[in-house]
Design a protein around this motif. Structure first.
Motif, PDB file in Angstrom:
ATOM      1  N   LEU A 132       0.829  -1.206   0.000  1.00 37.47           N
ATOM      2  CA  LEU A 132       0.000   0.000   0.000  1.00 37.47           C
ATOM      3  C   LEU A 132       0.865   1.258   0.000  1.00 37.47           C
ATOM      4  CD1 LEU A 132      -2.794   1.363   0.222  1.00 37.47           C
ATOM      5  CD2 LEU A 132      -2.553   1.201   2.716  1.00 37.47           C
ATOM      6  N   TYR A 133       1.860   1.305   0.879  1.00 36.72           N
ATOM      7  CA  TYR A 133       2.737   2.477   0.954  1.00 36.72           C
ATOM      8  C   TYR A 133       3.597   2.595  -0.304  1.00 36.72           C
ATOM      9  CZ  TYR A 133       1.837   3.584   5.899  1.00 36.72           C
ATOM     10  OH  TYR A 133       1.270   3.966   7.087  1.00 36.72           O
ATOM     11  N   ALA A 134       4.074   1.468  -0.817  1.00 32.71           N
ATOM     12  CA  ALA A 134       4.865   1.501  -2.047  1.00 32.71           C
ATOM     13  C   ALA A 134       4.037   2.072  -3.190  1.00 32.71           C
ATOM     14  CB  ALA A 134       5.351   0.094  -2.392  1.00 32.71           C
ATOM     15  N   CYS A 135       2.776   1.670  -3.243  1.00 32.06           N
ATOM     16  CA  CYS A 135       1.871   2.179  -4.268  1.00 32.06           C
ATOM     17  C   CYS A 135       1.677   3.683  -4.109  1.00 32.06           C
ATOM     18  CB  CYS A 135       0.535   1.451  -4.178  1.00 32.06           C
ATOM     19  SG  CYS A 135      -0.707   2.028  -5.346  1.00 32.06           S
ATOM     20  N   GLY A 136       1.449   4.137  -2.879  1.00 32.24           N
ATOM     21  CA  GLY A 136       1.257   5.562  -2.648  1.00 32.24           C
ATOM     22  C   GLY A 136       2.460   6.378  -3.079  1.00 32.24           C
ATOM     23  N   ALA A 137       3.652   5.923  -2.701  1.00 30.60           N
ATOM     24  CA  ALA A 137       4.870   6.656  -3.047  1.00 30.60           C
ATOM     25  C   ALA A 137       5.098   6.672  -4.553  1.00 30.60           C
ATOM     26  CB  ALA A 137       6.065   6.033  -2.333  1.00 30.60           C
ATOM     27  N   ALA A 138       4.886   5.527  -5.209  1.00 38.09           N
ATOM     28  CA  ALA A 138       5.088   5.446  -6.657  1.00 38.09           C
ATOM     29  C   ALA A 138       4.065   6.296  -7.406  1.00 38.09           C
ATOM     30  CB  ALA A 138       5.011   3.992  -7.114  1.00 38.09           C
TER      31      ALA A 138
ATOM     32  N   GLU B 145      12.067   7.348 -14.175  1.00 37.78           N
ATOM     33  CA  GLU B 145      11.869   5.950 -13.801  1.00 37.78           C
ATOM     34  C   GLU B 145      12.712   5.586 -12.584  1.00 37.78           C
ATOM     35  OE1 GLU B 145       9.612   3.830 -14.967  1.00 37.78           O
ATOM     36  OE2 GLU B 145       8.907   5.550 -16.125  1.00 37.78           O
ATOM     37  N   GLU B 146      13.918   6.120 -12.515  1.00 35.38           N
ATOM     38  CA  GLU B 146      14.775   5.845 -11.360  1.00 35.38           C
ATOM     39  C   GLU B 146      14.167   6.418 -10.083  1.00 35.38           C
ATOM     40  OE1 GLU B 146      19.364   6.594  -9.742  1.00 35.38           O
ATOM     41  OE2 GLU B 146      18.683   7.487 -11.636  1.00 35.38           O
ATOM     42  N   GLU B 147      13.648   7.646 -10.166  1.00 33.19           N
ATOM     43  CA  GLU B 147      13.025   8.263  -8.997  1.00 33.19           C
ATOM     44  C   GLU B 147      11.787   7.491  -8.555  1.00 33.19           C
ATOM     45  OE1 GLU B 147      14.145  12.994  -9.504  1.00 33.19           O
ATOM     46  OE2 GLU B 147      12.477  12.159 -10.674  1.00 33.19           O
ATOM     47  N   ILE B 148      10.983   7.058  -9.514  1.00 29.22           N
ATOM     48  CA  ILE B 148       9.768   6.303  -9.187  1.00 29.22           C
ATOM     49  C   ILE B 148      10.124   5.018  -8.451  1.00 29.22           C
ATOM     50  CG2 ILE B 148       7.835   5.003 -10.163  1.00 29.22           C
ATOM     51  CD1 ILE B 148       7.812   7.131 -12.447  1.00 29.22           C
ATOM     52  N   GLU B 149      11.127   4.297  -8.939  1.00 28.29           N
ATOM     53  CA  GLU B 149      11.497   3.029  -8.310  1.00 28.29           C
ATOM     54  C   GLU B 149      12.104   3.236  -6.927  1.00 28.29           C
ATOM     55  OE1 GLU B 149      10.680  -0.062  -9.238  1.00 28.29           O
ATOM     56  OE2 GLU B 149       9.514   1.094 -10.692  1.00 28.29           O
ATOM     57  N   LYS B 150      12.915   4.273  -6.771  1.00 30.25           N
ATOM     58  CA  LYS B 150      13.508   4.545  -5.459  1.00 30.25           C
ATOM     59  C   LYS B 150      12.422   4.900  -4.441  1.00 30.25           C
ATOM     60  CE  LYS B 150      17.300   7.014  -5.142  1.00 30.25           C
ATOM     61  NZ  LYS B 150      18.252   6.106  -4.479  1.00 30.25           N
ATOM     62  N   LEU B 151      11.455   5.695  -4.856  1.00 26.85           N
ATOM     63  CA  LEU B 151      10.385   6.079  -3.935  1.00 26.85           C
ATOM     64  C   LEU B 151       9.423   4.921  -3.688  1.00 26.85           C
ATOM     65  CD1 LEU B 151       9.813   9.725  -5.172  1.00 26.85           C
ATOM     66  CD2 LEU B 151      10.798   8.993  -2.985  1.00 26.85           C
ATOM     67  N   ARG B 152       9.226   4.065  -4.690  1.00 26.76           N
ATOM     68  CA  ARG B 152       8.427   2.855  -4.473  1.00 26.76           C
ATOM     69  C   ARG B 152       9.080   1.990  -3.387  1.00 26.76           C
ATOM     70  NH1 ARG B 152       5.366   0.531  -8.271  1.00 26.76           N
ATOM     71  NH2 ARG B 152       6.657   1.317  -9.974  1.00 26.76           N
ATOM     72  N   ASN B 153      10.387   1.814  -3.483  1.00 29.19           N
ATOM     73  CA  ASN B 153      11.105   1.024  -2.483  1.00 29.19           C
ATOM     74  C   ASN B 153      11.042   1.687  -1.110  1.00 29.19           C
ATOM     75  OD1 ASN B 153      11.839  -0.900  -4.383  1.00 29.19           O
ATOM     76  ND2 ASN B 153      13.796   0.080  -4.843  1.00 29.19           N
ATOM     77  N   TYR B 154      11.180   3.018  -1.095  1.00 22.05           N
ATOM     78  CA  TYR B 154      11.073   3.732   0.180  1.00 22.05           C
ATOM     79  C   TYR B 154       9.710   3.479   0.819  1.00 22.05           C
ATOM     80  CZ  TYR B 154      10.648   7.463   3.588  1.00 22.05           C
ATOM     81  OH  TYR B 154      10.438   8.157   4.754  1.00 22.05           O
ATOM     82  N   GLY B 155       8.650   3.599   0.030  1.00 20.15           N
ATOM     83  CA  GLY B 155       7.314   3.349   0.552  1.00 20.15           C
ATOM     84  C   GLY B 155       7.152   1.930   1.064  1.00 20.15           C
ATOM     85  N   LEU B 156       7.736   0.973   0.358  1.00 22.24           N
ATOM     86  CA  LEU B 156       7.654  -0.426   0.785  1.00 22.24           C
ATOM     87  C   LEU B 156       8.243  -0.604   2.179  1.00 22.24           C
ATOM     88  CD1 LEU B 156       7.070  -3.435  -0.013  1.00 22.24           C
ATOM     89  CD2 LEU B 156       9.451  -3.526  -0.782  1.00 22.24           C
ATOM     90  N   TYR B 157       9.412  -0.014   2.420  1.00 19.69           N
ATOM     91  CA  TYR B 157      10.062  -0.170   3.721  1.00 19.69           C
ATOM     92  C   TYR B 157       9.297   0.565   4.822  1.00 19.69           C
ATOM     93  CZ  TYR B 157      13.939  -1.984   0.952  1.00 19.69           C
ATOM     94  OH  TYR B 157      14.702  -2.726   0.092  1.00 19.69           O
ATOM     95  N   VAL B 158       8.785   1.751   4.517  1.00 20.08           N
ATOM     96  CA  VAL B 158       7.996   2.488   5.513  1.00 20.08           C
ATOM     97  C   VAL B 158       6.741   1.700   5.872  1.00 20.08           C
ATOM     98  CG1 VAL B 158       6.658   4.578   5.961  1.00 20.08           C
ATOM     99  CG2 VAL B 158       8.857   4.748   4.808  1.00 20.08           C
ATOM    100  N   GLY B 159       6.072   1.149   4.859  1.00 20.79           N
ATOM    101  CA  GLY B 159       4.877   0.356   5.117  1.00 20.79           C
ATOM    102  C   GLY B 159       5.170  -0.884   5.941  1.00 20.79           C
ATOM    103  N   LYS B 160       6.299  -1.535   5.653  1.00 22.53           N
ATOM    104  CA  LYS B 160       6.667  -2.712   6.439  1.00 22.53           C
ATOM    105  C   LYS B 160       6.906  -2.339   7.896  1.00 22.53           C
ATOM    106  CE  LYS B 160       9.426  -5.881   4.956  1.00 22.53           C
ATOM    107  NZ  LYS B 160      10.561  -6.625   4.368  1.00 22.53           N
ATOM    108  N   ILE B 161       7.570  -1.205   8.127  1.00 19.11           N
ATOM    109  CA  ILE B 161       7.792  -0.758   9.505  1.00 19.11           C
ATOM    110  C   ILE B 161       6.456  -0.542  10.210  1.00 19.11           C
ATOM    111  CG2 ILE B 161       8.649   1.145  10.925  1.00 19.11           C
ATOM    112  CD1 ILE B 161      10.887   1.515   8.847  1.00 19.11           C
TER     113      ILE B 161
END
Length: 320
Positions: free
Chosen positions: A231-237, A247-263
């Motif tokens: 959910l967070y990865a989707c929001g960030a992307a 594309e690089e920025e989108i993927e980096k922020l998708r990954n950031y959202g994934l980790y925040v959501g997992k936390i």
């Protein structure tokens, strides 16, 4: 069990230095000033969250037919909140919010993300009439204002409304249709059988079976990655896509959202299930996700990064 030494606060997020002062100023989607009355001490996140709340109230008022809109309004506004919608607005601003984009489109997408969360939360909380009562305390304490059948169908209706909302926000003359189509695909994938629905299924399986082997830290990590993480990865992307990020920025922020959501998911689970002696496992996972999340923000504007990085600070989660 006692909270592990690195866990504090209502959700037990790992402590760190106080959140730095925000360098974003509660802008509307993509750097348009929001006209709001707020004290200097009100945070960026509080401001953005309030704008999303106001948008949802406009989208889902209580109006005739009441049999439809009363349960819809109730379920949308009583569902558990997440920071995924606000993260969508923030990442749109982070990448610069390049034109073409309609003034409120990031807020519309952020609202759609909350509607997805509300619909899936509604389905997850439905009474289990023909199965053993799960051990999840959320299910045991959730108040049902309407009959199970009404909540089931209303949850389905909310999901349908998500795609209507996104489709109607398109402005072909604005030249942003391609980005919006990509956002719709992102949301569909995040909530589908390989995302949040898969996480819900695995969470329910453990709650019903109650197997310690099935419900170890590794299992919790997987569930949180599929549910809150996706959910967070989707929001960030989605925010980065709407803002015209590379594309690089989108993927980096998708990954950031994934980790925040997992936390978020890990600490919510720990807060609700403080048994089993898995403190160190949770601590290690949260610390690892925090480190990986901050690494994904390297290379972005540092003033804005300070606000984004506050999502993995203990001082932020202690207020949740």
């Amino acid at each position: 069990m006692a909270a592990p030494p690195h866990f504090t606060g209502s959700l037990g997020y790992p402590p760190s230095s106080p959140s730095p002062r925000s360098h974003l100023h509660c802008l509307s989607p993509c750097n348009r000033a929001i006209k709001v009355s707020m004290s200097q001490n009100q945070s960026y996140w509080t401001c953005v969250t309030q704008k999303i709340e106001d948008q949802l109230k406009q989208l889902i008022p209580v109006r005739p037919p009441l049999l439809v809109y009363e349960p819809m309004h109730h379920l949308v506004f009583t569902a558990r909140r997440t920071m995924a919608p606000a993260l969508c607005v923030a990442t749109c601003e982070l990448v610069g919010g390049q034109q073409p984009i309609s003034p409120n489109q990031a807020l519309v997408v952020a609202s759609a993300l909350h509607l997805v969360q509300a619909a899936l939360f509604t389905h997850e909380q439905l009474p289990l009439t023909d199965r053993p009562i799960p051990s999840n305390p959320e299910t045991l304490t959730h108040h049902h204002a309407f009959a199970a059948g009404v909540e089931l169908l209303t949850g389905d209706g909310i999901l349908s409304f998500v795609y209507e909302l996104l489709g109607r926000s398109d402005d072909p003359a604005g030249g942003n249709s391609e980005r919006l189509l990509r956002v719709i695909i992102e949301i569909a994938r995040a909530m589908g059988s390989e995302g949040m629905v898969d996480g819900q299924y695995r969470k329910m399986l453990c709650s019903v079976l109650g197997s310690e082997e099935l419900c170890d830290v590794g299992w919790v990590d997987h569930v949180c990655e599929k549910k809150e993480g996706r959910l967070y990865a989707c929001g960030a992307a989605c925010g980065a896509i709407l803002g015209g990020g590379s594309e690089e920025e989108i993927e980096k922020l998708r990954n950031y959202g994934l980790y925040v959501g997992k936390i978020h998911g890990l600490m919510l689970y720990y807060h609700n299930n403080r048994t089993g002696g898995e403190e160190k496992g949770f601590t290690d996972l949260v610390e690892r996700c925090t480190s990986l999340a901050l690494k994904e923000l390297e290379g972005f504007n540092q003033g804005m990064v300070q606000t984004l990085s506050s999502l993995v600070r203990a001082s932020f989660w202690d207020k949740c």
